[in-house]
Motif scaffolding. Structure first.
Motif, short mmCIF file in Angstrom:
data_model
loop_
_atom_site.label_atom_id
_atom_site.label_comp_id
_atom_site.label_asym_id
_atom_site.label_seq_id
_atom_site.Cartn_x
_atom_site.Cartn_y
_atom_site.Cartn_z
N THR A 28 34.85 24.15 49.79
CA THR A 28 34.37 22.87 50.33
C THR A 28 34.16 22.92 51.84
O THR A 28 34.81 23.69 52.54
CB THR A 28 35.37 21.75 49.99
N GLY B 64 30.99 17.97 51.00
CA GLY B 64 32.38 17.84 51.43
C GLY B 64 32.47 17.27 52.84
O GLY B 64 33.26 16.35 53.10
N LEU C 20 35.92 17.64 45.31
CA LEU C 20 35.42 18.59 46.30
C LEU C 20 34.92 19.87 45.63
O LEU C 20 35.41 20.27 44.58
CB LEU C 20 36.52 18.94 47.30
#
Length: 380
Positions: free
Chosen positions: A110, A144, A163
């Motif tokens: 992420t 993210g 995420l």
């Protein structure tokens, strides 16, 4: 005599700052009264924060953020001397070196930590940002990062998705009602030296996914997910993130910065040269010394030494380029501003020995010393 030292780091060996010290010592041994100006360079990747903080008298800030594997890590960014501009390398928060080889899987990594660094810089009063893309372990199209900044990506149950790139497959709508209001006051300049689109054969997943751990089958899924995101973004926000040149950079962070945050994507080295005001420092210079670990065919494709050389050429200032390795491909660089190119390796060495920081420091100092002894004789 005035000499401007503007080198990139010799990656894996010595920083641009330490390398510049070695070069300065080599010059001073021959010309003790020489005026030496040091401008550490970078091309928007590793070393960008150090170069800009050093050039502007800024400072480093450390912050605990969410790393690429969704664990807490320590990351650093810079606040420049004007106290209103932050410089961030995305690799600090989501870089490939932060993920062990056996854990590399872009389904789950992420960019959330990048958003956390931006928020922290905003808390420090920064409203202008210089972002260095490159070296990411992610393929989440910057979702993210955007989540950290308050964007909500919702599934068909109107629940916020999690995420990682795999969560992109669940997105059906985008909620901007909770986006951090201060973002409207922020301006982003992004160093981006690729023009890949977000998806397709030349997109983020196909070109950069494999180096992040994606198998051919995973690449196809990743490409489908970022395409779906682009279609939803066009429908919901009327923003076409696919058509942005450089959208596919850093696993799609280029698309997020440009499409969602209104960032200007630009050549990394040109951005850095502008920020460090190299043109101003060239005034009155007799020589420019530039360099990096390896000068080869890649150097002509937007690397820091070439950018410095081109600018010096505009002012008709001779450029001395130094590297650990110099290949036959460098002949073309002479017409682009590099007057002469030297390898600093003076005797046979193993790669490990050649990259030892102490050896590199000494070799830089000795090579420059010899070059300026010749200059001294020629100048009479």
């Amino acid at each position: 005599m005035k000499v401007l030292i503007a080198i990139d780091s010799f990656k894996g060996s010595i920083s641009s700052l330490e390398g510049s010290k070695a070069i300065a010592l080599g010059i001073k041994e021959v010309y003790p009264a020489a005026e030496i100006v040091t401008l550490p360079l970078a091309d928007g990747g590793e070393g960008t924060v150090e170069a800009l903080v050093r050039a502007t008298g800024g400072r480093l800030v450390k912050k605990e953020v969410t790393g690429p594997l969704q664990e807490k890590i320590q990351a650093a960014y810079g606040i420049l001397g004007d106290q209103k501009t932050a410089v961030i390398e995305v690799a600090e928060a989501c870089g490939l070196p932060l993920v062990p080889l056996e854990k590399r899987n872009p389904f789950y990594t992420t960019t959330y930590g990048v958003g956390e660094l931006i928020l922290d810089a905003m808390d420090h009063g920064c409203r202008e940002f210089v972002i260095g893309l490159g070296g990411s372990a992610t393929n989440d199209a910057g979702v993210g990062m955007l989540q950290a900044l308050g964007y909500r990506f919702l599934d068909n149950m109107q629940e916020t998705v999690g995420l990682g790139a795999k969560e992109l497959s669940r997105i059906v709508t985008i909620d901007v009602s909770q986006v951090t209001p201060l973002l409207k006051q922020c301006y982003f300049r992004v160093a981006c030296d690729v023009n890949n689109p977000l998806y397709g054969p030349d997109g983020a997943s196909h070109i950069f996914g494999p180096q992040k751990g994606a198998t051919p089958e995973m690449v196809e899924e990743l490409d489908l997910w970022v395409k779906q995101l682009a279609e939803i973004t066009l429908k919901e926000l009327n923003v076409d993130i696919q058509s942005i040149a450089g959208a596919g950079a850093a696993g799609g962070l280029g698309a997020a910065f440009s499409g969602f945050l209104g960032a200007h994507l630009e050549s990394g080295i040109n951005l850095i040269l502008d920020m460090v005001q190299m043109e101003k420092h060239l005034e009155g210079a007799d020589f420019v010394i530039t360099g990096e670990g390896k000068i080869d065919g890649q150097t002509s494709r937007g690397k820091a030494p070439l950018g410095a050389a081109k600018l010096a050429q505009n002012h008709q200032i001779p450029v001395i380029a130094l590297a650990g390795s110099v290949t036959d491909e460098t002949n073309a660089l002479h017409s682009l501003g590099m007057t002469s190119i030297f390898s600093i390796i003076s005797s046979p060495l193993s790669l490990e020995k050649a990259m030892d920081p102490k050896v590199t420091f000494n070799q830089l100092q000795m090579t420059v010393n010899q070059i300026f002894r010749l200059i001294q004789v020629l100048k009479g």
